[in-house]
Design a protein around this motif. Structure first.
Motif, PDB file in Angstrom:
ATOM      1  N   ALA A 180      31.416  42.602  38.722  1.00 17.92           N
ATOM      2  CA  ALA A 180      32.967  43.020  39.708  1.00 17.92           C
ATOM      3  C   ALA A 180      32.943  41.721  41.113  1.00 17.92           C
ATOM      4  O   ALA A 180      31.849  40.659  40.738  1.00 17.92           O
ATOM      5  CB  ALA A 180      33.310  44.157  40.355  1.00 17.92           C
ATOM      6  N   ARG A 232      29.176  53.540  35.207  1.00 16.02           N
ATOM      7  CA  ARG A 232      30.159  54.693  33.970  1.00 16.02           C
ATOM      8  C   ARG A 232      29.321  54.607  32.301  1.00 16.02           C
ATOM      9  O   ARG A 232      30.511  54.542  31.669  1.00 16.02           O
ATOM     10  CB  ARG A 232      31.965  54.206  33.897  1.00 16.02           C
ATOM     11  CG  ARG A 232      31.409  55.184  35.407  1.00 16.02           C
ATOM     12  CD  ARG A 232      33.454  54.464  35.806  1.00 16.02           C
ATOM     13  NE  ARG A 232      34.070  54.633  34.446  1.00 16.02           N
ATOM     14  CZ  ARG A 232      35.376  54.980  34.375  1.00 16.02           C
ATOM     15  NH1 ARG A 232      35.571  54.159  35.456  1.00 16.02           N
ATOM     16  NH2 ARG A 232      36.724  55.375  34.029  1.00 16.02           N
ATOM     17  N   ALA A 287      30.307  50.963  39.009  1.00 16.74           N
ATOM     18  CA  ALA A 287      31.106  51.031  37.065  1.00 16.74           C
ATOM     19  C   ALA A 287      29.407  51.046  36.462  1.00 16.74           C
ATOM     20  O   ALA A 287      30.214  51.349  35.558  1.00 16.74           O
ATOM     21  CB  ALA A 287      31.508  49.387  37.046  1.00 16.74           C
ATOM     22  N   SER A 316      36.759  50.356  35.213  1.00 15.26           N
ATOM     23  CA  SER A 316      36.552  50.484  36.081  1.00 15.26           C
ATOM     24  C   SER A 316      37.055  49.678  37.187  1.00 15.26           C
ATOM     25  O   SER A 316      37.243  48.513  37.155  1.00 15.26           O
ATOM     26  CB  SER A 316      35.230  50.694  36.711  1.00 15.26           C
ATOM     27  OG  SER A 316      34.073  51.421  35.992  1.00 15.26           O
ATOM     28  N   LEU A 340      27.535  43.883  33.694  1.00 13.25           N
ATOM     29  CA  LEU A 340      29.314  44.055  33.785  1.00 13.25           C
ATOM     30  C   LEU A 340      28.990  43.230  35.947  1.00 13.25           C
ATOM     31  O   LEU A 340      28.009  42.567  36.175  1.00 13.25           O
ATOM     32  CB  LEU A 340      28.953  45.399  34.549  1.00 13.25           C
ATOM     33  CG  LEU A 340      28.856  45.897  35.491  1.00 13.25           C
ATOM     34  CD1 LEU A 340      29.286  45.962  37.450  1.00 13.25           C
ATOM     35  CD2 LEU A 340      28.254  47.456  35.411  1.00 13.25           C
ATOM     36  N   VAL A 370      36.445  45.042  38.211  1.00 10.27           N
ATOM     37  CA  VAL A 370      34.888  44.746  37.242  1.00 10.27           C
ATOM     38  C   VAL A 370      36.029  43.507  36.724  1.00 10.27           C
ATOM     39  O   VAL A 370      36.792  43.638  36.257  1.00 10.27           O
ATOM     40  CB  VAL A 370      35.256  45.433  36.027  1.00 10.27           C
ATOM     41  CG1 VAL A 370      34.666  44.887  35.221  1.00 10.27           C
ATOM     42  CG2 VAL A 370      34.509  46.616  37.037  1.00 10.27           C
ATOM     43  N   VAL A 416      33.170  50.849  31.930  1.00 10.93           N
ATOM     44  CA  VAL A 416      32.444  50.105  32.865  1.00 10.93           C
ATOM     45  C   VAL A 416      33.813  49.476  32.856  1.00 10.93           C
ATOM     46  O   VAL A 416      34.018  48.903  33.883  1.00 10.93           O
ATOM     47  CB  VAL A 416      30.952  49.408  31.978  1.00 10.93           C
ATOM     48  CG1 VAL A 416      31.696  48.063  32.818  1.00 10.93           C
ATOM     49  CG2 VAL A 416      30.586  50.156  32.021  1.00 10.93           C
ATOM     50  N   ARG A 417      34.224  48.693  32.149  1.00 10.68           N
ATOM     51  CA  ARG A 417      35.169  48.050  31.691  1.00 10.68           C
ATOM     52  C   ARG A 417      36.392  48.237  32.181  1.00 10.68           C
ATOM     53  O   ARG A 417      37.337  47.435  32.954  1.00 10.68           O
ATOM     54  CB  ARG A 417      35.880  47.756  30.169  1.00 10.68           C
ATOM     55  CG  ARG A 417      34.893  47.234  29.413  1.00 10.68           C
ATOM     56  CD  ARG A 417      35.955  46.696  28.021  1.00 10.68           C
ATOM     57  NE  ARG A 417      34.986  46.481  27.210  1.00 10.68           N
ATOM     58  CZ  ARG A 417      33.842  45.104  27.135  1.00 10.68           C
ATOM     59  NH1 ARG A 417      34.219  44.310  27.647  1.00 10.68           N
ATOM     60  NH2 ARG A 417      32.918  45.199  25.752  1.00 10.68           N
TER      61      ARG A 417
END
Length: 416
Positions: A387, A405, A402, A356, A385, A359, A353-354
């Protein structure tokens, strides 16, 4: 600089207000019933360390107990302002602020905002658009209340917050089940008591938005609106949203007008407020008014596009200032990470995620080994998260990609 007292906070990102106040050079006192609800968030201990003093083991929702804890502190170092980010503590904070002679929202207004039925009654008297509603003290009364409203209905605690105990019912049995859980509830934690009173409301179909307002001396100023992604019924927990919401100018103006009319009807004069509305077939209708800054990580999302720290505005208002919102540049979007089923959290991997695109932040509120389950209330969310980007379409797509993931593994017991 001033001495600011923060009474409790929000369970997620709870200490960002402390970091912001300390960064402005203020002396900061944090008062809490317990630190436990806060310390599971990333960076909480470091943020807590920025406070000048921390007072715990206080019944923070009890004005008498709160005043007793703060009165000796005030004698030693005079308090210039008080605030809270916790819905359950707005009334006690206001009452103690009045006893200390501080500028603050009036206690009677904060008490009013903690009673959703009284708010509904005042909105009806003022002609502010809202769903049909009825109060109930028992499950039987809740079922009977539905007769004048039709199905589906929303059943909620009259003094609740954080989506606790809120559900959508389509049958009498579902109404009774939800109402029985509410009437059996005696408290919400952190010394906040429950009245056990039930509010039954018509379910209005339509998108949900919230209007984030700052009121100074009776003048309502909007930061903007946040749209809402809700879990499907029966538990409509907030799972995400974008700020600012993508609304046509005329609709945005109408949302802000209805929100301001609602704040006037309940007497808000000096406060941040978070007002939720449904954009129904007949226009915006008030869902509820919360007498504090929007919760969760939404302020962090707002900061990304406002070019300012909204916690600074909370601090400024508390110590007697007159902050004003600024216009947004770009769009930010938040999504909640949730558990797929009940059990014990065995793994939560957010590294994908980080990395992506788009983000800006990833925040985790739950540790491996804790018991988790699908989101039935706000406290069930595992993390978030955020973005950011130039448009709602781009940032929503980035956030959804994201979120896909995130790796969440739940086992049936603590053995992994």
């Amino acid at each position: 600089m001033a001495h600011l007292v923060v009474v409790e906070s929000k369970p997620t990102a709870g200490f960002e207000i402390l970091r912001a106040a300390a960064g402005l050079g203020h002396e900061v006192t944090f008062v809490a019933h317990s630190l436990g609800p806060y310390l599971r968030s990333d960076g909480a201990e470091a943020a807590l360390a920025t406070a000048t003093r921390v007072i715990t083991s206080v019944a923070t929702a009890d004005p008498g107990a709160l005043f007793a804890a703060l009165e000796p502190v005030h004698r030693q170092s005079p308090v210039h302002g008080m605030t809270t980010l916790s819905e359950g503590h707005v009334r006690a904070t206001a009452e103690v602020a009045e006893r200390l002679g501080l500028r603050h929202e009036r206690p009677e207004v904060t008490a009013r905002l903690r009673d959703k039925h009284e708010v509904r009654t005042l909105l009806a008297r003022a002609g502010v658009p809202q769903p049909g509603f009825a109060a109930a003290a028992t499950a039987e009364e809740a079922v009977a209340a539905r007769d004048g409203l039709g199905y589906p209905v929303v059943v909620k605690p009259a003094d609740g917050f954080g989506s606790l105990g809120v559900g959508v019912a389509r049958t009498a049995a579902q109404v009774a089940e939800l109402a029985e859980a509410i009437t059996a509830t005696r408290g919400y934690g952190r010394s906040v008591a429950s009245s056990g009173a039930v509010l039954v409301e018509s379910y209005v179909q339509g998108p949900v938005v919230s209007c984030e307002m700052l009121t100074v001396d009776g003048e309502h100023r909007a930061y903007g609106c946040t749209d809402r992604v809700l879990a499907p019924p029966p538990h409509p927990v907030e799972l995400g949203g974008c700020f600012p919401a993508e609304l046509e100018p005329d609709l945005l103006a109408e949302v802000e007008r209805v929100c301001a009319a609602a704040l006037d009807a309940v007497g808000v004069r000096r406060s941040h407020t978070h007002t939720e509305l449904v954009l129904g077939p007949d226009g915006p209708q008030i869902i509820e008014i919360n007498g504090r800054l929007v919760g969760g990580y939404v302020p962090e999302m707002m900061n990304l596009v406002l070019g300012r720290n909204v916690y600074h505005d909370v601090v400024d208002l508390a110590v007697g200032g007159s902050p004003a919102p600024s216009a947004a540049g770009g769009v930010a979007c938040i999504r909640a990470i949730t558990a797929p089923r009940p059990g014990v959290l065995a793994a939560l991997d957010v590294e994908g995620v980080r990395r992506s695109p788009g983000v800006a932040e990833v925040l985790v509120d739950t540790a491996v080994g804790q018991r988790v389950g699908p989101a039935r209330a706000n406290g069930d969310r595992l993390g978030f998260l955020i973005a950011a980007g130039p448009s709602a379409a781009a940032v929503t797509g980035a956030a959804e990609a994201a979120l896909a993931r995130a790796v969440v593994r739940v086992t049936a017991d603590a053995a992994t």
